[in-house]
Motif scaffolding. Structure first.
Motif, short mmCIF file in Angstrom:
data_model
loop_
_atom_site.label_atom_id
_atom_site.label_comp_id
_atom_site.label_asym_id
_atom_site.label_seq_id
_atom_site.Cartn_x
_atom_site.Cartn_y
_atom_site.Cartn_z
N ALA A 1 0.81 -1.22 0.00
CA ALA A 1 0.00 0.00 0.00
C ALA A 1 0.85 1.27 0.00
O ALA A 1 0.32 2.37 0.09
CB ALA A 1 -0.95 -0.01 1.20
N CYS A 2 2.19 1.15 -0.13
CA CYS A 2 3.03 2.34 -0.16
C CYS A 2 2.64 3.23 -1.33
O CYS A 2 2.23 2.74 -2.38
CB CYS A 2 4.50 1.96 -0.36
N ARG A 3 2.82 4.55 -1.14
CA ARG A 3 2.55 5.48 -2.23
C ARG A 3 3.55 5.30 -3.35
O ARG A 3 4.74 5.09 -3.13
CB ARG A 3 2.64 6.93 -1.72
N ARG A 4 3.06 5.43 -4.60
CA ARG A 4 3.93 5.25 -5.75
C ARG A 4 4.64 6.56 -6.12
O ARG A 4 5.74 6.55 -6.66
CB ARG A 4 3.11 4.76 -6.95
N GLN A 5 3.99 7.68 -5.84
CA GLN A 5 4.44 8.99 -6.34
C GLN A 5 5.94 9.21 -6.21
O GLN A 5 6.53 8.93 -5.17
CB GLN A 5 3.70 10.09 -5.57
N ALA B 1 9.37 12.02 -3.45
CA ALA B 1 9.36 12.05 -1.99
C ALA B 1 10.80 11.96 -1.47
O ALA B 1 11.71 11.65 -2.21
CB ALA B 1 8.53 10.89 -1.46
N VAL B 2 10.97 12.24 -0.20
CA VAL B 2 12.28 12.09 0.44
C VAL B 2 12.77 10.66 0.19
O VAL B 2 12.00 9.71 0.36
CB VAL B 2 12.15 12.32 1.96
N PRO B 3 14.03 10.48 -0.24
CA PRO B 3 14.50 9.13 -0.55
C PRO B 3 14.24 8.14 0.59
O PRO B 3 14.37 8.49 1.77
CB PRO B 3 16.01 9.32 -0.77
N LEU C 1 15.09 3.61 -2.55
CA LEU C 1 14.22 2.45 -2.78
C LEU C 1 12.75 2.84 -2.99
O LEU C 1 11.89 1.98 -3.10
CB LEU C 1 14.34 1.47 -1.61
N ASN C 2 12.47 4.16 -3.03
CA ASN C 2 11.06 4.57 -3.20
C ASN C 2 10.40 3.94 -4.43
O ASN C 2 9.21 3.67 -4.43
CB ASN C 2 10.96 6.09 -3.32
#
Ligand code: ADP
Ligand code: MG
Ligand code: ZN
Length: 473
Positions: A24-28, A31-33, A143-144
């Protein structure tokens, strides 16, 4: 000897979902690495992936608009390799049983004719993280992006040049954007492309050995790299050598391709079925639901617009590259603007402004509703075209409301008192001209109207001014 170039594409499109593919992590991006990560997407032992429905729905939409045969059952496999940006040690992909087969991409051949590039397959897979290598020798890993949902679209090798390849990628990008599947920003990396190139003598029936040019991220590099790689392969063969099957990298600055790895050192991915995920079951209902919710497709819109609005073909085609552009234009028409002026204003003023502002229509600060008021004021001869454009510019520059700007201009121009004062002033300062008109020489009227326009800084409406003037003379 004459040579033909043969090109086949592997296009990677990041799907524009809210969440990643198996968590469920955001894909966008942006973001901060290493802030959008969890045990699943970075592959902690024992963490279990769960396929997100959103990604599958997105994938179905892509397959529908490319005309693929969507498979009722498909399955995920593990592609095993080691790389620092892939902490799991494998990528979840579809190798043996992709979810979509066949389909095609419409594109334009170099001779100008319309054609379609047949597709082999589309499969779903997850993205890896991102490494960046700094000048001081340190490397950083973010790793985002791990486990962001991707589509890989694989074509048959049936293109004949880099420009045809670029035409195909443009076309896929337009379609995927149209249905909201992919943002399609090549410079941001959410659409990337591997281009396979081989050459064969014009009369030959068998394809030559191909080289794969990895990760091209602009249309220029697609076009140029094929030209350069074609020349290299011809030179190798004509020099008595043989093209070897390998992966090559495109150096945009030097305009050369360089070998990255040959077939022998290409990794053995040891694909095997992903044991942590069940098979993907896509029902006829799922497909119906997605096709029912698709927006009007570009070809349908083209036909309808030609018929309903009587637009010339050459005006319609560029308006089909982004759905939101056409939506805006059509809102102008729904607000009562004549189709021809809606098209003129959009293709002229609006596209110019979007270009200058490097902005998309979705975030353009002037709504179709308020712009429509201005265009209608022009149509109804209440203000001049030049004034209309000035108002738009002013509203954009100052961030002021276009409707309010229009109302104050409208009042000024409509106000017979203000117009009358300007007219009186000009008449009293130009007695010669007035006498000429009284004597039957009408040519001076244009000059007098011009003086009022000057005085009013272009805001007075010429037709009204002339009426007032004639009444007074
Ligand atoms: P692999 O699975 O080894 O990558 P594929 O047969 O799936 O090989 O082909 C991958 C890509 O290479 C496809 O886009 C295909 O169109 C392209 N391709 C295959 N053969 C050729 C060739 N002779 N010349 C140019 N492109 C080719
Ligand atoms: Mg490949
Ligand atoms: Zn996660």
């Amino acid at each position: 000897m004459s040579w033909n170039t043969v090109v086949g594409l592997e296009i990677h499109a990041q799907m524009a979902t809210q969440s990643k593919m198996f968590c469920a992590c955001r894909r966008q991006a942006g973001a901060v690495p290493n802030s959008n990560i969890c045990p699943v997407c970075v592959g902690w032992p024992g963490a279990l992936p769960v396929l997100q429905g959103e990604a599958v729905r997105c994938a179905i939409r892509a397959a529908i608009c490319l005309g693929c045969d969507i498979q009722e059952l498909s399955r995920f496999d593990r592609k095993n390799y080691f790389y620092p940006d892939l902490p799991k040690g494998y990528q979840i992909s579809q190798f043996y049983h992709p979810y979509a087969l066949g389909g095609s991409i419409p594109f334009t051949r170099d001779d100008g004719s319309a054609a379609v590039l047949p597709l082999v397959r589309i499969h779903m897979e997850e993205d890896a993280g991102k490494s960046s290598h700094e000048e001081d020798g340190t490397s950083r890993i973010d790793l985002n992006r791990c486990s962001s949902p991707l589509l890989e679209i694989v074509s048959e090798p049936l293109l004949m040049s880099g420009t045809e390849a670029a035409s195909c990628v443009r076309s896929v990008r337009a379609l995927l954007r149209w249905v909201g599947v992919c943002d399609g920003d090549m410079e941001k990396g959410n659409l990337r492309c591997d281009v396979n190139v081989s050459v064969m003598p014009e009369e030959a029936v068998e394809f030559g050995t191909r080289a794969e040019l990895k990760n091209l991220n602009s249309f220029v590099s697609i076009e140029r790299s094929v030209v350069v790689e074609t020349a290299r392969q011809i030179e190798v063969i004509e020099g008595g050598g043989q093209v070897v099957q390998e992966t090559r990298l495109w150096d945009q600055d030097k305009e050369v391709t360089a070998s990255m790895r040959g077939k022998e050192d290409s990794p053995d991915y040891r694909y095997f079925p992903e044991p942590d995920l069940p098979v993907v079951w896509i029902t006829e209902d799922d497909i119906q639901q997605q096709s029912g919710s698709l927006p009007e497709m570009p070809e349908d819109r083209r036909q309808r617009w030609l018929k309903e609005y009587d637009f010339p073909e050459r005006e319609v085609v560029p308006l089909l590259s982004r759905r939101e552009n056409g939506d805006y234009l059509e809102s102008l028409i729904l607000e009562g603007v004549k189709p021809a002026s809606a098209s003129n204003w959009f293709r002229g003023e609006i596209l110019k402004q979007l270009n200058e502002r490097e902005e998309r229509i979705e975030v353009f600060p002037v709504t179709a509703q308020s712009l429509a008021l201005v265009i209608k004021a022009v149509e109804e001869d209440r203000i001049s075209v030049a004034t209309g454009k000035e108002l738009l510019q002013k509203s954009l520059d100052k961030g002021s409301d276009l409707k309010t700007l229009l109302e104050s201009t409208d009042e000024q121009v409509q106000d017979e008192g203000a117009l009358g004062e300007w007219v009186d002033q000009v008449l009293s300062e130009n007695e010669d001209a007035v006498n000429k008109i009284r004597g039957g020489d009408d040519r001076a009227i244009g000059f007098l109207v011009g003086q009022v326009m000057k005085l009013s800084k272009g805001q007075a409406h010429p037709k009204k001014v002339q009426e007032l003037m004639r009444a007074r003379i």
